[in-house]
Design a protein around this motif. Structure first.
Motif, PDB file in Angstrom:
ATOM      1  N   LEU A   1      -6.240  -3.037 -15.303  1.00  0.00           N
ATOM      2  CA  LEU A   1      -7.558  -2.570 -14.671  1.00  0.00           C
ATOM      3  C   LEU A   1      -7.385  -1.230 -13.858  1.00  0.00           C
ATOM      4  N   ASP A   2      -6.245  -1.035 -13.071  1.00  0.00           N
ATOM      5  CA  ASP A   2      -5.874   0.009 -12.311  1.00  0.00           C
ATOM      6  C   ASP A   2      -4.515   0.119 -12.054  1.00  0.00           C
ATOM      7  N   ALA A   3      -3.875   0.892 -12.794  1.00  0.00           N
ATOM      8  CA  ALA A   3      -2.418   1.205 -12.811  1.00  0.00           C
ATOM      9  C   ALA A   3      -2.014   1.455 -11.627  1.00  0.00           C
ATOM     10  N   GLN A   4      -2.675   2.524 -10.847  1.00  0.00           N
ATOM     11  CA  GLN A   4      -2.304   3.107  -9.815  1.00  0.00           C
ATOM     12  C   GLN A   4      -2.246   2.167  -8.499  1.00  0.00           C
ATOM     13  N   ALA A   5      -3.314   1.224  -8.546  1.00  0.00           N
ATOM     14  CA  ALA A   5      -3.293   0.171  -7.449  1.00  0.00           C
ATOM     15  C   ALA A   5      -2.180  -0.585  -7.617  1.00  0.00           C
ATOM     16  N   ALA A   6      -1.946  -1.196  -9.090  1.00  0.00           N
ATOM     17  CA  ALA A   6      -0.686  -2.031  -9.276  1.00  0.00           C
ATOM     18  C   ALA A   6       0.803  -1.584  -8.872  1.00  0.00           C
ATOM     19  N   ARG A   7       0.836  -0.030  -8.991  1.00  0.00           N
ATOM     20  CA  ARG A   7       2.200   0.704  -8.696  1.00  0.00           C
ATOM     21  C   ARG A   7       2.225   0.598  -7.202  1.00  0.00           C
ATOM     22  N   ILE A   8       1.227   1.059  -6.609  1.00  0.00           N
ATOM     23  CA  ILE A   8       1.177   0.777  -4.985  1.00  0.00           C
ATOM     24  C   ILE A   8       1.511  -0.319  -4.441  1.00  0.00           C
ATOM     25  N   VAL A   9       1.056  -1.489  -5.103  1.00  0.00           N
ATOM     26  CA  VAL A   9       1.485  -2.891  -4.666  1.00  0.00           C
ATOM     27  C   VAL A   9       3.045  -2.982  -4.935  1.00  0.00           C
ATOM     28  N   GLU A  10       3.490  -2.736  -6.241  1.00  0.00           N
ATOM     29  CA  GLU A  10       4.847  -2.929  -6.226  1.00  0.00           C
ATOM     30  C   GLU A  10       5.629  -2.021  -5.325  1.00  0.00           C
ATOM     31  N   LEU A  11       5.411  -0.864  -4.976  1.00  0.00           N
ATOM     32  CA  LEU A  11       6.031  -0.162  -4.074  1.00  0.00           C
ATOM     33  C   LEU A  11       5.920  -0.590  -2.670  1.00  0.00           C
ATOM     34  N   ARG A  12       4.848  -0.934  -2.423  1.00  0.00           N
ATOM     35  CA  ARG A  12       4.463  -1.536  -1.028  1.00  0.00           C
ATOM     36  C   ARG A  12       5.413  -2.912  -0.801  1.00  0.00           C
ATOM     37  N   TYR A  13       5.036  -3.790  -1.687  1.00  0.00           N
ATOM     38  CA  TYR A  13       5.549  -5.094  -1.263  1.00  0.00           C
ATOM     39  C   TYR A  13       6.940  -5.500  -2.151  1.00  0.00           C
ATOM     40  N   PHE A  14       7.132  -4.987  -3.181  1.00  0.00           N
ATOM     41  CA  PHE A  14       8.456  -5.349  -3.831  1.00  0.00           C
ATOM     42  C   PHE A  14       9.387  -4.149  -3.330  1.00  0.00           C
ATOM     43  N   ALA A  15       9.117  -3.062  -3.181  1.00  0.00           N
ATOM     44  CA  ALA A  15      10.060  -2.184  -2.627  1.00  0.00           C
ATOM     45  C   ALA A  15      10.169  -1.869  -1.104  1.00  0.00           C
ATOM     46  N   GLY A  16       9.050  -2.517  -0.653  1.00  0.00           N
ATOM     47  CA  GLY A  16       9.042  -2.021   1.055  1.00  0.00           C
ATOM     48  C   GLY A  16       8.761  -1.019   1.418  1.00  0.00           C
ATOM     49  N   LEU A  17       8.294  -0.193   0.667  1.00  0.00           N
ATOM     50  CA  LEU A  17       7.903   1.196   1.089  1.00  0.00           C
ATOM     51  C   LEU A  17       6.807   1.264   2.163  1.00  0.00           C
ATOM     52  N   THR A  18       6.932   2.186   3.007  1.00  0.00           N
ATOM     53  CA  THR A  18       5.826   2.340   4.062  1.00  0.00           C
ATOM     54  C   THR A  18       4.487   3.134   3.318  1.00  0.00           C
TER      55      THR A  18
END
Length: 185
Positions: free
Chosen positions: A137-154
């Motif tokens: 539905l929203d690839a950018q939102a999914a990337r943000i979750v991956e980077l914030r949650y799974f990669a621990g980025l700020t």
């Protein structure tokens, strides 16, 4: 005198054709990838993972090395690395769940089979499924979750990796969290 760090973008441009460029790239980003994995391993549901950050990075790198596509730049590479780490963890949890349901029974390691709390595994699996739906539905939102949650980025690091403004990341992060909360209820 210290040697200048290699240009990651230049090494990425040579990724598909030059094995030595791959090796230099991995050498130059390995510590950063381990830090990302360490952050991931300390995150909520992933805290009980029986993998070590080095194992997560190594498995993710194997996935990335099998990738024949060319990475556009550092952001593209680290986004792909975060996704690969997510896949490594989800695959690990699926194997653990399979073992608990009787697959690969090893009667001598009951303690090991019980080491991973079922709730954490179930939550991560549900999150992975919801995140896959969000991605469609929203690839950018999914990337943000991956980077914030799974990669621990700020927020700022995520904005840098995606090449967007931190305010956009903040807005999309709030949207994604709300969407995932509804999807997981």
């Amino acid at each position: 005198m210290n040697e200048a760090p290699p240009d990651v973008t230049a090494l990425l441009a040579q990724w598909a054709d030059d094995d030595s460029a791959r090796e230099r790239l991995i050498d130059s980003v390995y510590a950063e990838l381990r830090q990302l994995a360490r952050s991931l391993m300390g995150a909520g549901a992933a805290a009980a993972v029986t993998l070590q950050p080095t194992a997560v990075v190594n498995e993710a790198l194997i996935k990335l090395l099998g990738n024949t596509s060319v990475f556009e730049d550092r952001r593209h590479f680290f986004g792909s690395a975060a996704r690969a780490m997510r896949q490594v963890l989800v695959d690990h949890f699926r194997r653990k769940q399979s073992e608990k349901r009787g697959g690969d029974i090893d009667f001598t390691s009951l303690e090991l089979a019980q080491a991973l709390p079922v709730a954490d595994v179930t939550e991560l699996m549900a999150l992975d499924e919801a995140l896959s739906r969000l991605d469609s539905l929203d690839a950018q939102a999914a990337r943000i979750v991956e980077l914030r949650y799974f990669a621990g980025l700020t927020l700022d690091e995520t904005a840098d990796v995606l090449g967007i403004h931190p305010a956009t990341v903040s807005k999309e992060w709030a949207h994604a969290r709300a969407w995932l909360k509804r999807a997981l209820q």
